[in-house]
Each structure stands twice: as C-alpha cells, then as structure tokens.
Enzyme design. Sequence first.
Site, short mmCIF file in Angstrom:
data_model
loop_
_atom_site.label_atom_id
_atom_site.label_comp_id
_atom_site.label_asym_id
_atom_site.label_seq_id
_atom_site.Cartn_x
_atom_site.Cartn_y
_atom_site.Cartn_z
N TYR A 1 0.72 -1.05 0.09
CA TYR A 1 0.16 0.09 -0.01
C TYR A 1 0.97 1.16 -0.11
O TYR A 1 1.74 1.24 0.54
CB TYR A 1 -1.13 -0.02 1.24
CG TYR A 1 -2.31 -0.20 1.01
CD1 TYR A 1 -2.99 0.44 0.06
CD2 TYR A 1 -3.09 -1.28 1.69
CE1 TYR A 1 -4.32 -0.05 -0.26
CE2 TYR A 1 -4.26 -1.85 1.37
CZ TYR A 1 -5.00 -0.96 0.31
OH TYR A 1 -6.40 -1.49 0.05
N GLU B 1 -0.47 5.12 -0.44
CA GLU B 1 -1.28 6.25 -0.65
C GLU B 1 -0.22 7.36 -0.68
O GLU B 1 0.46 7.50 0.37
CB GLU B 1 -2.39 6.21 0.56
CG GLU B 1 -3.68 5.77 0.12
CD GLU B 1 -3.47 4.18 0.86
OE1 GLU B 1 -2.54 3.62 0.96
OE2 GLU B 1 -4.91 3.68 1.00
N ASP C 1 -8.00 12.92 -24.84
CA ASP C 1 -8.15 11.54 -24.32
C ASP C 1 -7.50 10.67 -25.34
O ASP C 1 -8.27 10.46 -26.36
CB ASP C 1 -9.64 11.20 -24.03
CG ASP C 1 -9.50 9.51 -23.55
OD1 ASP C 1 -8.71 8.74 -23.82
OD2 ASP C 1 -10.68 9.13 -22.95
N THR D 1 -5.32 5.40 -21.13
CA THR D 1 -5.23 4.01 -20.79
C THR D 1 -3.89 3.56 -21.06
O THR D 1 -3.08 4.17 -21.94
CB THR D 1 -6.51 2.76 -21.10
OG1 THR D 1 -6.50 3.01 -22.80
CG2 THR D 1 -7.66 3.23 -20.80
N LYS E 1 -3.91 -0.27 -24.57
CA LYS E 1 -4.50 -0.49 -25.84
C LYS E 1 -3.32 -0.50 -26.91
O LYS E 1 -2.42 -1.27 -26.76
CB LYS E 1 -5.48 0.62 -26.06
CG LYS E 1 -6.38 0.51 -25.27
CD LYS E 1 -7.68 1.47 -25.65
CE LYS E 1 -8.88 1.34 -24.79
NZ LYS E 1 -9.13 2.22 -23.81
N ARG F 1 -3.26 -3.21 -18.02
CA ARG F 1 -4.52 -2.30 -17.70
C ARG F 1 -4.19 -1.25 -16.74
O ARG F 1 -4.22 -1.63 -15.47
CB ARG F 1 -5.66 -3.55 -17.27
CG ARG F 1 -5.76 -4.53 -18.12
CD ARG F 1 -6.63 -4.25 -19.36
NE ARG F 1 -7.86 -3.75 -19.39
CZ ARG F 1 -8.76 -4.26 -19.93
NH1 ARG F 1 -8.74 -5.41 -20.81
NH2 ARG F 1 -10.11 -4.07 -19.78
#
Length: 424
Positions: free
Chosen positions: A55, A57, A207, A233, A236, A242
């Site tokens: 983790y 953050e 985008d 993203t 692609k 991902r």
Amino acid sequence: MTHFDAPLADKDPSIARLIAEENRREHDTMRLIASENYASRAVMEATGSVLTNKYSEGYAHKRYYEGQQVIDQVEELAIARLKGLFGSGPQDDTLHVNVQPYSGSPANLAVYLAFCQPHDTVMGLGLPAGGHLTHGWTVSITGKYFKSVPYGVSAETHRIEMDEVRKLAKEHRPKILWAGTTAYPRTLDFAAFRSIADEIGAILVADIAHISGLVCGGAHPSPIGIADVVTSTTHKTFRGPRGGMIFCKKQHASAIDKAVFPGLQGGPHNHVTAGIAVAAHEAAQPAFKEYARRVVDNAKTLGEALVTRGFDLVTGGTDNHLLLVDLTNKNVAGKPFAQALDRAGIVCNYNSVPFDKRKPFDPSGIRIGTPAVSSRGMGPGEMEQLAGWMDRVVKAPTDETLLASIAKEVKEVCDKFPAPGLRL
Ligand code: DSN
C-alpha cells in the site's frame, strides 16, 4: 512446499485451466478488437509481481505508509520514462505525469474532479459519433453529474467539423472540452481544439487512450504541449498492463494529483505501475516505432481490401489503427456478423455507426483494429487474407461449415505468428 508456494495449476486447477484456454484462444484467433493488444511477458511478470502486496497512498516521498523504499523508485522510474517518451526527456519539468489512475475511466473522472463543480457544462464527442462514455454521455456519471453538450460528426462526411465544434462551444461555453474518441478512424486536429478552448476559456483535455502507442511511436500527432491535460489507458496501442495515466501542464499538477488521490482513489496499484514502466521502456526501443507504423499501415491495407470487396467504411478509410464498417449495404447487422466472425476465429466488436438507425445493442456496424495482429508481426498479406475471410463470412454468416473451415485457416496463419506474452 508450503500451502502458499503451490503453483496455480496445483492450487486452483479450475482457474489454471481457464487461463490456459484463454492463452490458446488468444493464440488461435485474429484479435481485431481495436482496444486490445498483447502485453509482453516482461510487462506481465512485473504486473504479476510482489508489488501487488504494498500500500502506498500518496506520491513518491510523500506517502501515508512507511516501507516505500522500493515503490517510490518504481513510480519515479515509470514517470521519468513516460516523460522521455511523451515529453522532451526524463527530466522534462514542464510536463507532469500521474501514473496512479486505475484505468481510463478513473483517469477521466479525476479530470472532472480537478476542474469542475457538479452541473458545470462539459463538451465531448457524443457516443454515437465515436466518443467515449466518460466524455459526458447520458448513461455515464459524467453525463448525470455535469451538463453535457455533445458535439457530433457531419452528416455528410462523418468527420468532426471544427467549425461546428466552435459554434457549439461558443454557445454553451463548457468548462472542459474533450478531444478524444473510441470509435473514430481519423486524426484529431488538436491545434484547432486548442484555439476553440482558448476562445472560451475552457480546459482542453485530450483522451488518447486508443492512440497513445501511436503517438509515442510517431504514427499520430501528439497533443502533449497543446492540451492542458492528456489522459490515456496503458493497455491499448501502448501495449502495457491495464492501467491509466494523466499528463498535464505543470500548473495543473497539484489539481490533478489531488483529484486522483485522495479525491477519487485509495492506494495505487504498484504492480501495474511497474508494468507501465516496463511498457514505457519497450516503447522507447526502435522496434516500437516500426510496430506503430505497422499498425497504421495494416489498418489502411485492410480498409482498402475491404472497400475492394464492397464494404462501406465510415469516412471511407482510416488514419489510425481502426476501421468502422457500416454493414447496411450487406444486409446483415453488426451483431450477428461479429458473432459469425467470432465463430470463424476473427474477433471484433459490433458498433454503432454515425446516425445509426439501429439500437446500440444491435447496431449496423462493426469496429475492427489492427494493434494485436500488428504486435504479432502480421502485414499486408495477412490483411488481404482477413478481408477475404470477412467477405466470405458476410455472404453466409449462418453457414457453420464455412465458419469452421475459416477458423481452421485462421489458426494455420496464426501458428506462423507467435503472439507476444502468451504461454501455451
Ligand atoms: N472499452 C474501450 C474500447 O473498446 O474502446 C474504451 O474504454
């Protein structure tokens, strides 16, 4: 061997078998879904690593948990590599990069959070014209929480007409102007979007989820340095895991970072960040430029071969990695055709075409893209074969003997082109 060390095949044969089946399917078929690709083995190793346990953050050197000695380096390396690819170099301090968005939709939501209040006006390409849900379409939270005024494409050319965008933008004065697409085969004029955004004082957001691999591979113009914010993203055409990433001008860094965390997300997916860093390293190699060029060349070749066989392409062709085929003249709808192609080993998605008279769940077209087949090294000969198979299927979409025999031919061609990252 302890209970925790057992390999997947022993621990969970059911999931292991399904993963093996998917490896096989991805090998044996022509994958033409425009948003899909083959991540390399190195990308998948990083993504499947111990980094999933941590983790973190916050951002490098400003975290809310201890033990970040390694994670900070992973995130900084990913950012430096992306600055090298999309900016002027790894130290480019005019460009800020955030690699924490879980994917493209959260990246886009973070942009709204950074710049808008609920009910502010926003403007993007409408979904039926090839835009993305998160650019303000009605069924998306972005169309429900904001006043969305979509622009479309011309009824004659099916292209985005910048004069129309300007007219609408001046009338409605959106806070955010989106320049981005998900099913549009033509280059976007980022400079023209910039001048419209400047006229109305809007934040311009590009985008580039579909085209980021083409942009950094030199096969599509870049909006970096033009748009205020660029989202993407990472899986692609970019061919990573991902995930999502946001680039912005320095003055927006704090607003974007705060929107991603703590505004929208919790801990970043560090294993994915590592996969993005690996993908950025791969994209910096000369072979990636060749791949990006091949993606576009293959799409053009496939488009021409389809036109020769009487297929109707939206806008008549393509500048990028995808083709939209309007099947109205073929007397078959998009969905049954896509399903027949799937049974023939050719995988694409059914898609609305501009001004479609049919419903989105049963539209008139299909969308096909060349990133995955190009990653396998396929070229003009295979594009011709693909067009030939599609022509045979469109003439007899319910002939199961024909579909099975094409699936066999498809597999024979696929056997000659090993796909990156697969484990058979
Ligand atoms: N689902 C992606 C696509 O196929 O274009 C967009 O998010």
